[in-house]
Design an enzyme around this catalytic site. Structure first.
Site, PDB file in Angstrom:
ATOM      1  N   HIS B  76       0.836  -1.241  -0.022  1.00  0.00           N
ATOM      2  CA  HIS B  76      -0.088   0.001   0.113  1.00  0.00           C
ATOM      3  C   HIS B  76       1.052   1.131   0.080  1.00  0.00           C
ATOM      4  O   HIS B  76       0.835   2.174  -0.830  1.00  0.00           O
ATOM      5  CB  HIS B  76      -0.817   0.088   1.153  1.00  0.00           C
ATOM      6  CG  HIS B  76      -1.207   1.310   1.333  1.00  0.00           C
ATOM      7  ND1 HIS B  76      -2.404   1.779   0.817  1.00  0.00           N
ATOM      8  CD2 HIS B  76      -1.419   2.246   2.474  1.00  0.00           C
ATOM      9  CE1 HIS B  76      -2.810   3.095   1.128  1.00  0.00           C
ATOM     10  NE2 HIS B  76      -2.264   3.447   2.184  1.00  0.00           N
ATOM     11  N   ASP B 105       6.526  21.194 -26.394  1.00  0.00           N
ATOM     12  CA  ASP B 105       6.553  19.812 -26.124  1.00  0.00           C
ATOM     13  C   ASP B 105       7.661  19.793 -25.074  1.00  0.00           C
ATOM     14  O   ASP B 105       8.287  21.001 -24.833  1.00  0.00           O
ATOM     15  CB  ASP B 105       6.971  18.843 -27.131  1.00  0.00           C
ATOM     16  CG  ASP B 105       6.402  17.440 -26.678  1.00  0.00           C
ATOM     17  OD1 ASP B 105       6.673  17.035 -25.580  1.00  0.00           O
ATOM     18  OD2 ASP B 105       5.539  16.829 -27.291  1.00  0.00           O
ATOM     19  N   TRP B 141       6.947  -0.210   3.822  1.00  0.00           N
ATOM     20  CA  TRP B 141       7.653   0.778   2.781  1.00  0.00           C
ATOM     21  C   TRP B 141       8.733   1.283   2.862  1.00  0.00           C
ATOM     22  O   TRP B 141       9.730   1.394   2.149  1.00  0.00           O
ATOM     23  CB  TRP B 141       6.858   1.923   2.386  1.00  0.00           C
ATOM     24  CG  TRP B 141       6.760   3.003   3.017  1.00  0.00           C
ATOM     25  CD1 TRP B 141       6.388   3.238   4.103  1.00  0.00           C
ATOM     26  CD2 TRP B 141       7.358   4.174   2.282  1.00  0.00           C
ATOM     27  NE1 TRP B 141       6.684   4.598   4.491  1.00  0.00           N
ATOM     28  CE2 TRP B 141       7.402   5.026   3.428  1.00  0.00           C
ATOM     29  CE3 TRP B 141       8.138   4.348   1.403  1.00  0.00           C
ATOM     30  CZ2 TRP B 141       8.078   6.353   3.191  1.00  0.00           C
ATOM     31  CZ3 TRP B 141       8.762   5.609   1.148  1.00  0.00           C
ATOM     32  CH2 TRP B 141       8.477   6.480   2.127  1.00  0.00           C
ATOM     33  N   SER B 168      12.866   5.659 -13.831  1.00  0.00           N
ATOM     34  CA  SER B 168      11.654   6.552 -14.576  1.00  0.00           C
ATOM     35  C   SER B 168      11.423   7.810 -14.092  1.00  0.00           C
ATOM     36  O   SER B 168      11.648   8.734 -14.899  1.00  0.00           O
ATOM     37  CB  SER B 168      10.319   5.893 -14.518  1.00  0.00           C
ATOM     38  OG  SER B 168       9.259   6.868 -14.690  1.00  0.00           O
ATOM     39  N   SER B 169      11.728   8.041 -12.688  1.00  0.00           N
ATOM     40  CA  SER B 169      11.639   9.403 -12.152  1.00  0.00           C
ATOM     41  C   SER B 169      12.675  10.162 -12.521  1.00  0.00           C
ATOM     42  O   SER B 169      12.708  11.280 -12.807  1.00  0.00           O
ATOM     43  CB  SER B 169      11.494   9.215 -10.542  1.00  0.00           C
ATOM     44  OG  SER B 169      10.503   8.687 -10.022  1.00  0.00           O
ATOM     45  N   HIS B 252      13.232  11.697   3.381  1.00  0.00           N
ATOM     46  CA  HIS B 252      12.673  13.044   3.927  1.00  0.00           C
ATOM     47  C   HIS B 252      12.407  13.952   2.826  1.00  0.00           C
ATOM     48  O   HIS B 252      11.471  14.531   2.597  1.00  0.00           O
ATOM     49  CB  HIS B 252      13.394  13.703   5.017  1.00  0.00           C
ATOM     50  CG  HIS B 252      12.302  14.739   5.547  1.00  0.00           C
ATOM     51  ND1 HIS B 252      11.272  14.364   6.243  1.00  0.00           N
ATOM     52  CD2 HIS B 252      12.536  16.117   5.562  1.00  0.00           C
ATOM     53  CE1 HIS B 252      10.651  15.366   6.392  1.00  0.00           C
ATOM     54  NE2 HIS B 252      11.138  16.553   6.138  1.00  0.00           N
ATOM     55  N   GLU B 254      11.817  13.031  -0.186  1.00  0.00           N
ATOM     56  CA  GLU B 254      10.691  12.286  -0.891  1.00  0.00           C
ATOM     57  C   GLU B 254       9.522  13.014  -0.294  1.00  0.00           C
ATOM     58  O   GLU B 254       8.490  13.163  -0.980  1.00  0.00           O
ATOM     59  CB  GLU B 254      10.760  10.912  -0.701  1.00  0.00           C
ATOM     60  CG  GLU B 254       9.460  10.176  -1.075  1.00  0.00           C
ATOM     61  CD  GLU B 254       9.418  10.080  -2.762  1.00  0.00           C
ATOM     62  OE1 GLU B 254      10.168  10.437  -3.279  1.00  0.00           O
ATOM     63  OE2 GLU B 254       8.091   9.628  -3.204  1.00  0.00           O
ATOM     64  N   TYR B 256       8.828  15.771   0.358  1.00  0.00           N
ATOM     65  CA  TYR B 256       8.572  17.086  -0.091  1.00  0.00           C
ATOM     66  C   TYR B 256       8.532  17.083  -1.583  1.00  0.00           C
ATOM     67  O   TYR B 256       8.075  17.854  -2.567  1.00  0.00           O
ATOM     68  CB  TYR B 256       9.690  18.194  -0.056  1.00  0.00           C
ATOM     69  CG  TYR B 256       9.640  18.706   1.687  1.00  0.00           C
ATOM     70  CD1 TYR B 256       8.675  19.614   1.967  1.00  0.00           C
ATOM     71  CD2 TYR B 256      10.448  17.861   2.588  1.00  0.00           C
ATOM     72  CE1 TYR B 256       8.340  19.741   3.402  1.00  0.00           C
ATOM     73  CE2 TYR B 256       9.982  18.262   3.927  1.00  0.00           C
ATOM     74  CZ  TYR B 256       9.116  19.128   4.456  1.00  0.00           C
ATOM     75  OH  TYR B 256       8.911  19.463   5.666  1.00  0.00           O
ATOM     76  N   SER B 267      -1.196  26.622  -5.857  1.00  0.00           N
ATOM     77  CA  SER B 267      -0.924  28.330  -5.857  1.00  0.00           C
ATOM     78  C   SER B 267      -1.274  28.694  -6.976  1.00  0.00           C
ATOM     79  O   SER B 267      -1.323  29.965  -7.362  1.00  0.00           O
ATOM     80  CB  SER B 267       0.618  28.462  -6.049  1.00  0.00           C
ATOM     81  OG  SER B 267       1.351  28.087  -4.482  1.00  0.00           O
ATOM     82  N   HIS B 301      15.027  12.837  11.960  1.00  0.00           N
ATOM     83  CA  HIS B 301      13.964  12.939  12.685  1.00  0.00           C
ATOM     84  C   HIS B 301      13.003  11.863  12.616  1.00  0.00           C
ATOM     85  O   HIS B 301      11.886  11.903  13.320  1.00  0.00           O
ATOM     86  CB  HIS B 301      13.275  14.337  12.565  1.00  0.00           C
ATOM     87  CG  HIS B 301      12.705  14.694  11.076  1.00  0.00           C
ATOM     88  ND1 HIS B 301      12.781  15.905  10.668  1.00  0.00           N
ATOM     89  CD2 HIS B 301      11.991  13.841  10.689  1.00  0.00           C
ATOM     90  CE1 HIS B 301      11.660  15.777   9.595  1.00  0.00           C
ATOM     91  NE2 HIS B 301      11.434  14.624   9.340  1.00  0.00           N
ATOM     92  N   HIS B 302      13.281  11.000  11.759  1.00  0.00           N
ATOM     93  CA  HIS B 302      12.494   9.792  11.497  1.00  0.00           C
ATOM     94  C   HIS B 302      13.013   8.742  12.349  1.00  0.00           C
ATOM     95  O   HIS B 302      12.577   7.633  12.446  1.00  0.00           O
ATOM     96  CB  HIS B 302      12.551   9.289  10.031  1.00  0.00           C
ATOM     97  CG  HIS B 302      11.765  10.356   9.277  1.00  0.00           C
ATOM     98  ND1 HIS B 302      10.442  10.231   8.933  1.00  0.00           N
ATOM     99  CD2 HIS B 302      12.428  11.324   8.369  1.00  0.00           C
ATOM    100  CE1 HIS B 302      10.296  11.174   7.885  1.00  0.00           C
ATOM    101  NE2 HIS B 302      11.294  11.835   7.617  1.00  0.00           N
ATOM    102  N   THR B 327       7.221  27.139   5.705  1.00  0.00           N
ATOM    103  CA  THR B 327       5.925  26.394   5.594  1.00  0.00           C
ATOM    104  C   THR B 327       4.967  27.237   6.046  1.00  0.00           C
ATOM    105  O   THR B 327       4.086  27.397   5.343  1.00  0.00           O
ATOM    106  CB  THR B 327       5.680  25.009   6.204  1.00  0.00           C
ATOM    107  OG1 THR B 327       6.929  24.241   6.087  1.00  0.00           O
ATOM    108  CG2 THR B 327       4.746  24.170   5.725  1.00  0.00           C
ATOM    109  N   LYS B 330       4.246  29.925   3.627  1.00  0.00           N
ATOM    110  CA  LYS B 330       3.376  29.598   2.443  1.00  0.00           C
ATOM    111  C   LYS B 330       1.842  29.496   2.743  1.00  0.00           C
ATOM    112  O   LYS B 330       1.298  30.103   2.119  1.00  0.00           O
ATOM    113  CB  LYS B 330       3.772  28.177   1.814  1.00  0.00           C
ATOM    114  CG  LYS B 330       5.320  28.038   1.338  1.00  0.00           C
ATOM    115  CD  LYS B 330       5.599  26.632   0.572  1.00  0.00           C
ATOM    116  CE  LYS B 330       4.917  26.594  -0.766  1.00  0.00           C
ATOM    117  NZ  LYS B 330       5.991  27.144  -1.896  1.00  0.00           N
ATOM    118  N   ARG B 449       1.963   1.231  15.106  1.00  0.00           N
ATOM    119  CA  ARG B 449       1.457   0.842  13.634  1.00  0.00           C
ATOM    120  C   ARG B 449       1.817  -0.439  13.160  1.00  0.00           C
ATOM    121  O   ARG B 449       2.513  -1.117  13.767  1.00  0.00           O
ATOM    122  CB  ARG B 449       2.042   2.111  12.702  1.00  0.00           C
ATOM    123  CG  ARG B 449       3.356   2.056  12.763  1.00  0.00           C
ATOM    124  CD  ARG B 449       3.937   3.221  12.002  1.00  0.00           C
ATOM    125  NE  ARG B 449       3.722   3.387  10.657  1.00  0.00           N
ATOM    126  CZ  ARG B 449       4.724   3.738   9.603  1.00  0.00           C
ATOM    127  NH1 ARG B 449       5.624   4.706  10.189  1.00  0.00           N
ATOM    128  NH2 ARG B 449       4.340   3.896   8.591  1.00  0.00           N
TER     129      ARG B 449
END
Lengths: 276, 525, 181
Positions: B76, B105, B141, B168-169, B252, B254, B256, B267, B301-302, B327, B330, B449
């Site tokens: 998931h 293009d 994950w 791909s990315s 991390h 990721e 963002y 925006s 921090h994770h 943040t 924004k 979790r």
């Protein structure tokens, strides 16, 4: 034909739901703490939450005011401003001070939390797939502590009892009011030793020891769970800590020593390879 | 369309049927494929999420075995992050960036085709991993070592899938960066670009920087599994915690990578429906860039509970709290954009406001989690699950919904049904909160979790959460219906259906946008 | 697309591709970097003998050192003869661990040291340790393995208890030293 079937399902659901509903409170906060540190953490959380709620209400108060007053349907004409350096500087700088204000108590609590010096006793908790092993380094006591909830309760063939999934065969026993240092390590993969009421969560890393501590204020039984995914039975390796008076603890130690005196001290206890 | 115009990469004849999509180098076709692919993956990941929630409806094991449950949580997460959200925003980038900067293009149309067609095989590998001996990947994950070493062949398939997705990315990002930097219409200076283009420029740089690091981390896992290396094995001088450092060095940013394009979409939407220019354009650009830079400096921090030195914990706590500043800027800018506007509340605007409200809520729980002592209590509990679903679902996904409703008239030349769109919004926001708000309480009370079964004290909120999750799932089937209805029988859309929209695709192109647009670059004032 | 743009695009492509390859390398570079950081901060010093700077014995205070052990695999059992010792900073301490192999198979093992609290590793200076090299233990044998260390006198005043822990891992199929000391 159809109606009784559905009502049967509904009735079953209700019957299943009743014991759950009666047992569980709609608890929306931390479990009550049993250490000064747990109280500090809850205090800290409260402070952060208050700051967040105030800012949230302020910012979205503006937004909802705008949504109701500055809409086209009430005939509001759009202004054309798109910059205001003063305002922008203010709302960049003020958060700095708010954050610094939060960082201060957070740092104090963190330093207290990580201070594992001068403990009264040391217990080593070793994570196995899937149970905990405990070793009292000072006393030479060691044992394994595995889930004692019967499989029938998990599969739903027996009614679930009060401490479903939070009960073990051999709980950890510690004296009240003593600084207990907990060393954690693991035998196979990562685990984490987590007892919410004692404000302790420490990953157990195979090959290395980590340390944390707690000092229980009151006697009682405190329950927690493994908090790092460790394979299929990750949800089934709880932690139970009995906090008892010093006398009860001494009696327990004597009893444990009695049990192991027959064996050669430190001989490996045969590990049940797969508990389930 | 000026057929006589000579150019290298455009094709004036469009092959029909499936071959059109296999061989296409057109940014609009590829954008559509990305969007449909991500929606399909969103449904696959959604079914997995509902499997998880169904098992958690009541205490006890009813539907699935614990190992399958772990596979569900793992897939998931991977499918939603790499299969649904990221490709969705790449789809937006493909459709919108050339039109917004006045380019014909993307810079490398053939590579663009290639980077899309890598996705289906990668997704197939992920799904296929469920059916190989040993079962799918069950390590979460985050793929923490050394649990990954114990897994069956499904883990290898997952690792290959991540390699392909990463490639791909990276190709997609190279394409986006080059397009933005080299292909802008004359007069379109960097600081005149629409904010969506800015956010994608920053995101693409982030992707180029961190996807290879993830590829490295999973390659190390692969060699640890099969070729006797000991990167993460303490017995051989490695350290399992090192995997976490490398993973979160990717992980991390990721977060963002997912959030920043969402900022960009919002925006665009908020000024259009407030009929007022975006407040603080320049500070938005700087805030986005500083968020991106800070995201490289806060990864641990994770990992507050792995036993880092206390000095490191302090550093990561302060650095993480610092992210709240840009943040906040924004959020303040968005609110100021709405302030004294002349707002209307069509579906895109509703989703943008929903984003703003709930993403900020997720940001605040992020601040709570940044505080180390509190995080030690909440780490790896449902509080964290609630937090990142507020950021990912109410944040990124709502922005994507808003973006689809916003640009759909330009893409297909037809309007969606406004009334149904509003119902979709309200269903989504109500059921989302029923599903995820109670998870904060579960986490505070100490529910870990990734557990398939839980003790009785957590029963009530889990039941509520499951009901909300199923409602949210149903609302997305309804979304599919709205899309199909719009495509089949929507009202014809005017070139500029939204009063306040002012970017090139609205002002210079008809609806639907022609297959080849801006072959002659527009003049930017 | 004009020819100019095509050329600049290709240059850009090359630069960005190089950047992504470099970042892939950086992922791997994080491994030695991490070890280097751990070395400098003294978190995981595994197999090196330490140099002793200050040999001044500080009699004014004592530190309890606990000796812990973990054994991975079923073939052996590692245990310190004394579970703890009270020592002065600067004092030379020797402890003996016993490695017992009750099985019928000879095994080779490598011990990995670890410290609680983690920062204590900066202050425990190992002069000699069985963890510096692999240990071979024959079936049914018991070995005495020494560790000699000094607790550096610069250890902070509030440190009263330190745990020195060894985890014995089996080295599969290997007899020779992989790591040099």
């Amino acid at each position: 034909m159809k109606v009784p079937y559905i009502s049967k399902i509904l009735a079953t659901c209700l019957l299943l739901a009743v014991p759950c509903l009666s047992m569980a409170a709609w608890n929306i906060n931390f479990q009550p703490g049993n250490t000064l540190l747990a109280d500090d953490i809850q205090q800290l959380h409260l402070i952060v939450m208050i700051v967040c709620v105030v800012i949230f209400v302020g910012v979205f108060g503006f937004m909802f005011y705008a949504i109701f007053k500055h809409r086209k349907s009430v005939g509001h004409k759009a202004s054309n401003f798109h910059e205001n350096t003063t305002v922008e500087i203010i709302w960049t700088v003020i958060p700095f001070f708010i954050l610094a204000g939060l960082a201060w108590p957070a740092t104090e609590t963190l330093l207290a939390m990580r201070d594992t010096s001068s403990p009264d006793m040391t217990i080593k908790a070793t994570g196995y797939q899937w149970m905990w092993g405990y070793e009292y380094l000072d006393e030479g006591i060691q044992f394994y502590s595995a889930l004692s909830t019967p499989q029938g309760q998990i599969d739903g063939t027996e009614p679930k009892t009060e401490n479903y999934l939070l009960e073990v065969d051999n709980p950890v026993v510690v004296p009240v009011g003593k600084r207990i240092r907990v060393l954690t390590t693991a035998s196979d993969v990562l685990h984490a030793w987590y007892v919410p009421a004692l404000a302790v969560k420490q990953d157990a890393v195979p090959g290395f020891i980590r340390d944390t501590w707690f000092k229980a204020e009151e006697t009682g039984v405190f329950r927690g769970q493994c908090a790092e995914l460790c394979g299929k039975q990750h949800g089934f390796m709880p932690i139970v800590v009995h906090v008892v008076s010093q006398e009860d603890y001494d009696a327990w130690v004597a009893e444990q020593k009695q049990k192991i005196s027959g064996k050669e001290l430190g001989a490996p206890i045969k590990l049940v390879a797969d508990s389930q | 369309m000026e057929a006589a115009h000579a150019h290298d990469d455009g094709h004036d004849h469009v092959p029909s049927g499936l071959m059109r999509y296999v061989t296409t180098t057109n940014h609009k076709d590829i954008g559509s494929m990305y969007l449909w692919f991500s929606f399909a993956m969103f449904l696959v990941g959604g079914v997995m999420a509902l499997t998880i929630r169904a098992e958690l409806f009541q205490p006890g094991l009813q539907l699935v075995r614990p190992e399958f449950f772990n596979t569900m949580t793992t897939l998931h997460g991977l499918i939603m992050v790499f299969g649904a959200i990221m490709p969705a925003f790449v789809g937006f980038a493909n459709w919108q960036i050339p039109m917004m900067i006045g380019a014909p293009d993307m810079a490398f149309p053939r590579m663009n085709n290639w980077s899309f067609w890598l996705l289906p095989p990668a997704a197939s590998l992920l799904v296929l991993s469920l059916f190989v001996p040993g079962g799918g990947p069950g390590a979460g994950w985050t793929l923490y070592a050394p649990l990954t070493v114990q897994q069956g062949m499904g883990m290898d398939l997952t690792i290959f899938a991540i390699h392909i997705l990463g490639m791909s990315s990276i190709m997609g990002s190279i394409n986006i960066v080059t397009t933005i930097l080299n292909m802008r219409a004359p007069g379109m200076t960097l600081m005149k670009m629409p904010l969506f283009v800015w956010t994608w420029l920053i995101t693409a740089y982030l992707l180029i920087a961190v996807m290879p690091v993830l590829a490295g981390a999973v390659t190390m896992t692969l060699t640890d599994r099969h070729f006797g290396t000991n990167f993460f094995n303490a017995a051989g001088g490695g350290d399992p915690v090192m995997f976490q450092h490398i993973f979160w060095f990717f992980g991390h940013p990721e977060v963002y990578i997912i959030a920043i394009p969402a900022f960009g979409v919002v925006s665009q939407i908020l000024p259009a429906f407030s009929r007022k220019p975006l407040f603080g354009y320049a500070s938005m650009v700087y805030a986005t860039a500083s968020i991106a830079i800070l995201s490289f400096l806060v990864w641990a921090h994770h990992m507050y509970t792995v036993g880092m030195p206390v000095e490191a914990q302090l550093y990561y706590m302060f650095a993480t709290m610092l992210i709240a500043v840009p943040t906040g800027v924004k959020v303040f800018n968005w609110v100021a954009t709405m302030w004294k506007g002349s707002m209307t509340f069509e579906t895109p605007m509703l989703f943008a406001i929903g984003f703003l409200f709930l993403f900020t809520l997720g940001g605040f729980t992020g601040l709570v989690l940044a505080v180390v002592p509190v995080d030690v209590q909440l780490h790896d509990t449902y509080y964290v699950v609630a937090h990142f679903h507020y950021v990912m679902v109410a944040g990124a996904l709502y922005a994507a919904f808003g973006g689809v409703y916003f640009w759909l008239p330009k893409w297909i030349g037809k309007m969606y049904d406004e009334r149904l769109g509003k119902i979709h919004f309200w269903l989504s926001i109500i059921f989302f909160n029923i599903a995820f708000f109670p998870q904060h309480f579960l986490g505070l009370a100490g529910m870990p979790r990734r557990i398939p079964d839980y003790s009785l004290q957590f029963a009530d909120f889990n039941m509520v959460s499951t009901i909300g999750a199923f409602g949210f799932g149903m609302a997305q089937i309804f979304f599919l219906y709205i899309l199909l209805k719009a495509i089949r029988s929507g009202e014809p859309a005017p070139a500029k259906p939204w009063d306040g929209a002012d970017t090139l695709e609205w002002t210079h192109l008809p609806s639907p946008a022609p297959y080849h647009s801006f072959e002659d670059p527009p003049q930017i004032r | 697309m004009s020819q100019d743009v095509k050329v600049t695009n290709r240059i850009m492509l090359r630069k960005l591709a190089v950047m992504s390859v470099l970042m892939f390398g950086f992922g791997y570079l994080l491994v030695p970097l991490y070890e280097k950081i751990c070395d400098v901060t003294g978190i995981n010093q595994i197999v090196k003998a330490d140099e002793i700077g200050n040999t001044q014995v500080d009699d004014s205070r004592t530190i309890i050192v606990e000796f812990d052990s973990n054994s991975r695999g079923e073939h052996w059992y590692l245990k310190a003869i004394d579970s703890k010792k009270t020592v002065h900073p600067g004092e030379l301490v020797e402890v003996i661990y016993e490695l017992h192999n009750p099985s019928e198979k000879s095994v080779v093992g490598q011990a990995i040291p670890s410290y609680g609290p983690a920062y204590a590793s900066q202050y425990i200076k190992k002069i000699d340790c069985f963890c510096f090299k692999q240990q071979e233990i024959l079936a049914g044998q018991t070995q005495r393995l020494p560790v000699m260390f000094v607790i550096d006198s610069s250890v902070p005043d509030d440190v009263h208890t330190i745990t020195l822990s060894f985890t014995m891992f089996e080295v599969e199929g290997a007899i020779v030293d992989e790591k040099e000391s």
